[in-house]
Design an enzyme around this catalytic site. Structure first.
Site, PDB file in Angstrom:
ATOM      1  N   LYS A 119     -15.803 -11.969  -2.529  1.00 25.64           N
ATOM      2  CA  LYS A 119     -16.316 -10.600  -2.422  1.00 25.64           C
ATOM      3  C   LYS A 119     -15.198  -9.577  -2.188  1.00 25.64           C
ATOM      4  O   LYS A 119     -14.083  -9.937  -1.793  1.00 25.64           O
ATOM      5  CB  LYS A 119     -17.350 -10.549  -1.290  1.00 25.64           C
ATOM      6  N   TYR A 143     -28.377  -9.012  -7.722  1.00 26.92           N
ATOM      7  CA  TYR A 143     -29.050  -9.236  -6.434  1.00 26.92           C
ATOM      8  C   TYR A 143     -30.533  -8.849  -6.480  1.00 26.92           C
ATOM      9  O   TYR A 143     -31.119  -8.524  -5.446  1.00 26.92           O
ATOM     10  CB  TYR A 143     -28.338  -8.461  -5.330  1.00 26.92           C
ATOM     11  N   PHE A 177     -31.650  -4.486   3.878  1.00 26.70           N
ATOM     12  CA  PHE A 177     -30.196  -4.365   3.734  1.00 26.70           C
ATOM     13  C   PHE A 177     -29.747  -4.221   2.275  1.00 26.70           C
ATOM     14  O   PHE A 177     -28.553  -4.255   1.990  1.00 26.70           O
ATOM     15  CB  PHE A 177     -29.482  -5.546   4.398  1.00 26.70           C
ATOM     16  N   ARG A 212     -21.668 -24.621  -0.538  1.00 26.20           N
ATOM     17  CA  ARG A 212     -22.336 -23.920   0.569  1.00 26.20           C
ATOM     18  C   ARG A 212     -21.847 -24.433   1.924  1.00 26.20           C
ATOM     19  O   ARG A 212     -21.715 -23.663   2.882  1.00 26.20           O
ATOM     20  CB  ARG A 212     -23.861 -24.015   0.441  1.00 26.20           C
ATOM     21  N   ARG A 259     -16.454 -18.588   5.655  1.00 32.10           N
ATOM     22  CA  ARG A 259     -16.998 -17.378   6.281  1.00 32.10           C
ATOM     23  C   ARG A 259     -16.512 -17.225   7.716  1.00 32.10           C
ATOM     24  O   ARG A 259     -16.312 -16.107   8.194  1.00 32.10           O
ATOM     25  CB  ARG A 259     -18.518 -17.389   6.190  1.00 32.10           C
ATOM     26  N   ASN A 308     -19.209 -11.024   4.312  1.00 28.16           N
ATOM     27  CA  ASN A 308     -18.968 -12.428   4.683  1.00 28.16           C
ATOM     28  C   ASN A 308     -18.092 -13.184   3.670  1.00 28.16           C
ATOM     29  O   ASN A 308     -18.137 -14.408   3.589  1.00 28.16           O
ATOM     30  CB  ASN A 308     -20.296 -13.144   4.964  1.00 28.16           C
ATOM     31  N   HIS A 342     -19.732 -15.593  -1.812  1.00 32.82           N
ATOM     32  CA  HIS A 342     -21.108 -15.896  -2.212  1.00 32.82           C
ATOM     33  C   HIS A 342     -21.099 -17.223  -2.961  1.00 32.82           C
ATOM     34  O   HIS A 342     -20.172 -17.488  -3.727  1.00 32.82           O
ATOM     35  CB  HIS A 342     -21.652 -14.807  -3.150  1.00 32.82           C
ATOM     36  N   GLU A 389     -26.753 -17.432 -12.492  1.00 26.23           N
ATOM     37  CA  GLU A 389     -25.617 -16.618 -12.044  1.00 26.23           C
ATOM     38  C   GLU A 389     -24.387 -16.848 -12.936  1.00 26.23           C
ATOM     39  O   GLU A 389     -23.653 -15.899 -13.233  1.00 26.23           O
ATOM     40  CB  GLU A 389     -25.307 -16.911 -10.571  1.00 26.23           C
TER      41      GLU A 389
HETATM   42  P1  ATP Z   1     -27.860 -17.989   3.326  1.00 24.25           P
HETATM   43  O1  ATP Z   1     -28.860 -18.156   2.205  1.00 24.25           O
HETATM   44  O2  ATP Z   1     -27.223 -19.237   3.807  1.00 24.25           O
HETATM   45  O3  ATP Z   1     -28.380 -17.113   4.440  1.00 24.25           O
HETATM   46  P2  ATP Z   1     -26.598 -16.263   1.497  1.00 24.25           P
HETATM   47  O4  ATP Z   1     -25.190 -15.821   1.255  1.00 24.25           O
HETATM   48  O5  ATP Z   1     -27.302 -16.924   0.368  1.00 24.25           O
HETATM   49  O6  ATP Z   1     -26.633 -17.177   2.751  1.00 24.25           O
HETATM   50  P3  ATP Z   1     -28.667 -14.316   1.405  1.00 24.25           P
HETATM   51  O7  ATP Z   1     -29.734 -14.425   2.403  1.00 24.25           O
HETATM   52  O8  ATP Z   1     -28.943 -14.842   0.043  1.00 24.25           O
HETATM   53  O9  ATP Z   1     -27.378 -15.015   2.004  1.00 24.25           O
HETATM   54  O10 ATP Z   1     -28.190 -12.807   1.322  1.00 24.25           O
HETATM   55  C1  ATP Z   1     -27.266 -12.394   0.345  1.00 24.25           C
HETATM   56  C2  ATP Z   1     -26.186 -11.588   1.012  1.00 24.25           C
HETATM   57  O11 ATP Z   1     -26.771 -10.454   1.638  1.00 24.25           O
HETATM   58  C3  ATP Z   1     -25.434 -12.315   2.144  1.00 24.25           C
HETATM   59  O12 ATP Z   1     -24.374 -13.103   1.714  1.00 24.25           O
HETATM   60  C4  ATP Z   1     -24.999 -11.163   3.010  1.00 24.25           C
HETATM   61  O13 ATP Z   1     -23.772 -10.603   2.551  1.00 24.25           O
HETATM   62  C5  ATP Z   1     -26.100 -10.152   2.851  1.00 24.25           C
HETATM   63  N1  ATP Z   1     -27.054 -10.252   3.965  1.00 24.25           N
HETATM   64  C6  ATP Z   1     -27.870 -11.293   4.247  1.00 24.25           C
HETATM   65  N2  ATP Z   1     -28.614 -11.062   5.330  1.00 24.25           N
HETATM   66  C7  ATP Z   1     -28.260  -9.821   5.777  1.00 24.25           C
HETATM   67  C8  ATP Z   1     -28.656  -8.992   6.849  1.00 24.25           C
HETATM   68  N3  ATP Z   1     -29.599  -9.380   7.720  1.00 24.25           N
HETATM   69  N4  ATP Z   1     -28.065  -7.803   6.983  1.00 24.25           N
HETATM   70  C9  ATP Z   1     -27.139  -7.398   6.091  1.00 24.25           C
HETATM   71  N5  ATP Z   1     -26.699  -8.124   5.046  1.00 24.25           N
HETATM   72  C10 ATP Z   1     -27.248  -9.315   4.883  1.00 24.25           C
HETATM   73 MG    MG Z   2     -29.362 -16.920  -0.146  1.00 20.21          MG
END
Ligand code: ATP
Ligand code: MG
Length: 138
Positions: free
Chosen positions: A9, A49, A57, A85, A102, A112, A115, A126
């Site tokens: 990112k 997304y 968010f 992951r 992360r 973080n 992705h 993707e």
């Molecule tokens: P996981 O599924 O393990 O939680 P991920 O990277 O797949 O991790 P997602 O839930 O798919 O996370 O969310 C996509 C992205 O959105 C995250 O990587 C993060 O950058 C952002 N994000 C997720 N949750 C929040 C939140 N509560 N507030 C702000 N940004 C968030």
């Molecule tokens: Mg996810």
């Protein structure tokens, strides 16, 4: 062999840790079979997304992912989706496992560092969003 999609990112590229992340991916045993740098437009980011469009968010997510260039990759390996992951760690760097990408390079849940696809089906969608067949090594 399974494939997964990875994105380094903007915050990681801006903070000059993309090389460290790429090294960690290679040392972990995942094979990089495609890679390029680009900057997403807001429209492209919203499409990528789309699954998160109703989340509180979402706007912040789009702002963060378009804040600078990203490095997108296709990774190959046994169980590549889950393997990557686990290398990334939990979404929130504060609670991510020690040594995970992360934990090491994430700044916050919003920034973080990386992705990775959440399942094989998402991975193929993707990958196709960013790469054509000629760009992916077989
Ligand atoms: P996981 O599924 O393990 O939680 P991920 O990277 O797949 O991790 P997602 O839930 O798919 O996370 O969310 C996509 C992205 O959105 C995250 O990587 C993060 O950058 C952002 N994000 C997720 N949750 C929040 C939140 N509560 N507030 C702000 N940004 C968030
Ligand atoms: Mg996810």
């Amino acid at each position: 062999m399974e494939r997964t999609f990875s994105m380094i990112k903007p915050e990681a590229v801006i903070n000059k840790v993309s090389g460290k992340i790429i090294t960690a991916i290679e040392e972990h045993g995942l094979k990089i079979i495609a890679q390029k740098m680009l900057q997403l437009s807001k429209e492209q980011a919203c499409c990528f997304y789309a699954a998160h469009r109703d989340k509180a968010f979402f706007n912040e997510l789009i702002n963060n992912i378009t804040a600078g260039p990203v490095i997108v990759q296709v990774l190959s390996g046994d169980n590549a989706v889950e393997d990557y992951r686990s290398l990334m760690g939990a979404a929130n760097p504060a609670s991510a496992e020690e040594g995970s990408l992360r934990k090491l390079y994430g700044i916050s849940i919003e920034k973080n560092a990386v992705h990775g696809s959440d399942c094989a089906q998402t991975a193929e969608r993707e990958i196709a969003f960013f790469f054509n067949q000629l760009e992916i090594m077989s």
